[in-house]
Design a protein around this motif. Sequence first.
Motif, mmCIF file in Angstrom:
data_model
loop_
_atom_site.group_PDB
_atom_site.id
_atom_site.type_symbol
_atom_site.label_atom_id
_atom_site.label_comp_id
_atom_site.label_asym_id
_atom_site.label_seq_id
_atom_site.Cartn_x
_atom_site.Cartn_y
_atom_site.Cartn_z
ATOM 1 N N LEU A 45 0.837 -1.202 0.000
ATOM 2 C CA LEU A 45 0.000 0.000 0.000
ATOM 3 C C LEU A 45 0.874 1.256 0.000
ATOM 4 C CD1 LEU A 45 -2.686 -1.046 2.618
ATOM 5 C CD2 LEU A 45 -2.945 -0.980 0.130
ATOM 6 N N ASP A 46 0.522 2.188 -0.845
ATOM 7 C CA ASP A 46 1.219 3.484 -0.919
ATOM 8 C C ASP A 46 2.709 3.367 -1.226
ATOM 9 O OD1 ASP A 46 -1.187 4.728 -0.340
ATOM 10 O OD2 ASP A 46 -0.791 4.816 1.809
ATOM 11 N N ARG A 47 3.128 2.317 -1.923
ATOM 12 C CA ARG A 47 4.535 2.118 -2.241
ATOM 13 C C ARG A 47 4.835 2.283 -3.729
ATOM 14 N NH1 ARG A 47 7.591 -1.458 0.905
ATOM 15 N NH2 ARG A 47 9.198 -0.874 -0.571
ATOM 16 N N ASP A 69 -0.740 2.507 -4.956
ATOM 17 C CA ASP A 69 -0.369 1.194 -4.445
ATOM 18 C C ASP A 69 0.396 0.416 -5.504
ATOM 19 O OD1 ASP A 69 -1.825 1.813 -2.168
ATOM 20 O OD2 ASP A 69 -3.643 0.862 -2.925
ATOM 21 N N GLU A 74 -5.753 -0.661 -7.142
ATOM 22 C CA GLU A 74 -5.637 0.315 -6.062
ATOM 23 C C GLU A 74 -6.576 -0.109 -4.939
ATOM 24 O OE1 GLU A 74 -4.183 4.081 -4.472
ATOM 25 O OE2 GLU A 74 -3.482 2.708 -5.980
#
Length: 76
Positions: A45-47, A69, A74
């Motif tokens: 997530l969020d990487r 993501d 997503e």
Amino acid sequence: GGRDIAEWNRLKAGSGDDFYGDPLFMTAAPSRTEEFLLKEKSPALDRGKDKNQARDILGNKIFKGKATDLGAIEAR
């Protein structure tokens, strides 16, 4: 579409774009596209990196958190 996989194939291991470990998919052994959703505690997530895409493979809006993501879907 095809540009994305071509770009991925050009990346070198250890370049900082690597992701190592279990992405924590909702389904332990995903086989359908919808099963590649990420769990809430997924390290993916969020990487991701912004590639100016508006939607993921399922049509969901991208960039809902701090960053996009990793992966084709997503998180919701």
